[in-house]
Design a protein around this motif. Structure first.
Motif, short mmCIF file in Angstrom:
data_model
loop_
_atom_site.label_atom_id
_atom_site.label_comp_id
_atom_site.label_asym_id
_atom_site.label_seq_id
_atom_site.Cartn_x
_atom_site.Cartn_y
_atom_site.Cartn_z
N ARG A 8 42.00 27.15 -21.01
CA ARG A 8 42.28 26.07 -20.08
C ARG A 8 43.08 26.61 -18.90
O ARG A 8 44.09 27.29 -19.08
CB ARG A 8 43.06 24.96 -20.78
CG ARG A 8 43.27 23.73 -19.91
CD ARG A 8 43.90 22.61 -20.74
NE ARG A 8 43.92 21.36 -20.01
CZ ARG A 8 44.93 20.95 -19.25
NH1 ARG A 8 46.02 21.68 -19.13
NH2 ARG A 8 44.85 19.80 -18.60
N THR A 9 42.63 26.29 -17.69
CA THR A 9 43.31 26.75 -16.48
C THR A 9 43.80 25.60 -15.61
O THR A 9 44.43 25.82 -14.59
CB THR A 9 42.39 27.65 -15.63
OG1 THR A 9 41.22 26.90 -15.28
CG2 THR A 9 42.00 28.91 -16.40
N GLY A 10 43.53 24.37 -16.02
CA GLY A 10 43.94 23.19 -15.27
C GLY A 10 43.28 21.96 -15.87
O GLY A 10 42.58 22.04 -16.88
N THR A 11 43.48 20.82 -15.24
CA THR A 11 42.90 19.58 -15.72
C THR A 11 41.38 19.68 -15.66
O THR A 11 40.81 19.86 -14.59
CB THR A 11 43.39 18.39 -14.87
OG1 THR A 11 44.82 18.36 -14.91
CG2 THR A 11 42.82 17.08 -15.38
N ARG A 12 40.74 19.62 -16.83
CA ARG A 12 39.29 19.70 -16.98
C ARG A 12 38.71 20.94 -16.30
O ARG A 12 37.61 20.94 -15.77
CB ARG A 12 38.61 18.42 -16.47
CG ARG A 12 39.01 17.21 -17.31
CD ARG A 12 38.34 15.92 -16.95
NE ARG A 12 36.90 15.95 -16.81
CZ ARG A 12 36.01 15.92 -17.81
NH1 ARG A 12 36.43 15.87 -19.07
NH2 ARG A 12 34.71 15.93 -17.57
N ARG A 13 39.50 22.04 -16.37
CA ARG A 13 39.07 23.34 -15.83
C ARG A 13 39.33 24.42 -16.86
O ARG A 13 40.42 24.46 -17.45
CB ARG A 13 39.86 23.69 -14.57
CG ARG A 13 39.49 22.89 -13.35
CD ARG A 13 40.23 23.42 -12.16
NE ARG A 13 39.80 24.80 -11.90
CZ ARG A 13 39.27 25.21 -10.75
NH1 ARG A 13 39.13 24.39 -9.76
NH2 ARG A 13 38.91 26.46 -10.60
N TYR A 14 38.35 25.27 -17.06
CA TYR A 14 38.45 26.35 -18.03
C TYR A 14 37.82 27.61 -17.44
O TYR A 14 37.00 27.54 -16.52
CB TYR A 14 37.70 25.99 -19.33
CG TYR A 14 38.42 24.92 -20.12
CD1 TYR A 14 39.20 25.26 -21.22
CD2 TYR A 14 38.33 23.58 -19.76
CE1 TYR A 14 39.87 24.28 -21.94
CE2 TYR A 14 39.00 22.61 -20.47
CZ TYR A 14 39.77 22.96 -21.56
OH TYR A 14 40.44 22.00 -22.27
N GLY A 27 34.18 23.57 -15.25
CA GLY A 27 34.98 22.39 -14.96
C GLY A 27 34.11 21.16 -14.79
O GLY A 27 32.90 21.20 -15.03
N SER A 28 34.72 20.10 -14.35
CA SER A 28 33.97 18.86 -14.17
C SER A 28 33.23 18.89 -12.83
O SER A 28 33.48 19.72 -11.96
CB SER A 28 34.89 17.65 -14.27
OG SER A 28 35.96 17.76 -13.37
#
Length: 138
Positions: A8-14, A27-28
């Motif tokens: 995980r690198t952030g909100t809804r980001r990998y 991500g989204s």
């Protein structure tokens, strides 16, 4: 065997990683510069079909043949799945006569059906196991 993981690198980001050093941003849909998981699934299918058809096409058309595989499929959000994934292999076969063209297309279809692991898995379904390691095991 290649190890694969996402971090995980952030909100809804990998970021997806492989032990061979590859990375992919995930991500989204509303995030620029990333693939969604569904897009990666479609790309994996198209790439697998391309790789499965590479040898017969290169034998007949030469190592430098050009090919593009378009892939699409809308998600059914009620069931959260893709009911249909459609691929189109775009090739220039204008140098072949009709008999050679049909023979090559038959060989390519057969190769994709027999050795595209991603397509075969999606077509037959697969068991998915999901576990959680909460870090509290003694």
């Amino acid at each position: 065997m290649t190890k694969l993981w996402v971090e995980r690198t952030g909100t809804r980001r990998y970021t997806g990683h492989s032990s061979r050093g590859a990375q992919v941003l995930v991500g989204s849909e509303d995030v620029d510069g990333v693939f969604t998981p569904g897009e990666l699934l479609k790309i994996a299918l198209a790439a697998c079909s391309g790789m499965s058809s590479d040898a017969p096409l290169a034998r007949r058309l030469g190592d430098d043949y050009a090919a593009t595989i378009q892939v699409s499929g809308a998600a059914d959000r009620e069931q959260e799945r893709y009911p249909l994934l459609a691929e189109t292999l775009e090739l220039d076969l204008s140098s072949l006569d009709e008999v050679d063209r049909e023979r090559l297309l038959t060989v390519v279809r057969r190769a994709v059906e027999q050795v595209c692991t991603v397509g075969r898995t999606l077509g037959s379904g697969t068991e998915v196991r999901f576990e959680i390691d909460a870090g509290d095991r003694a």
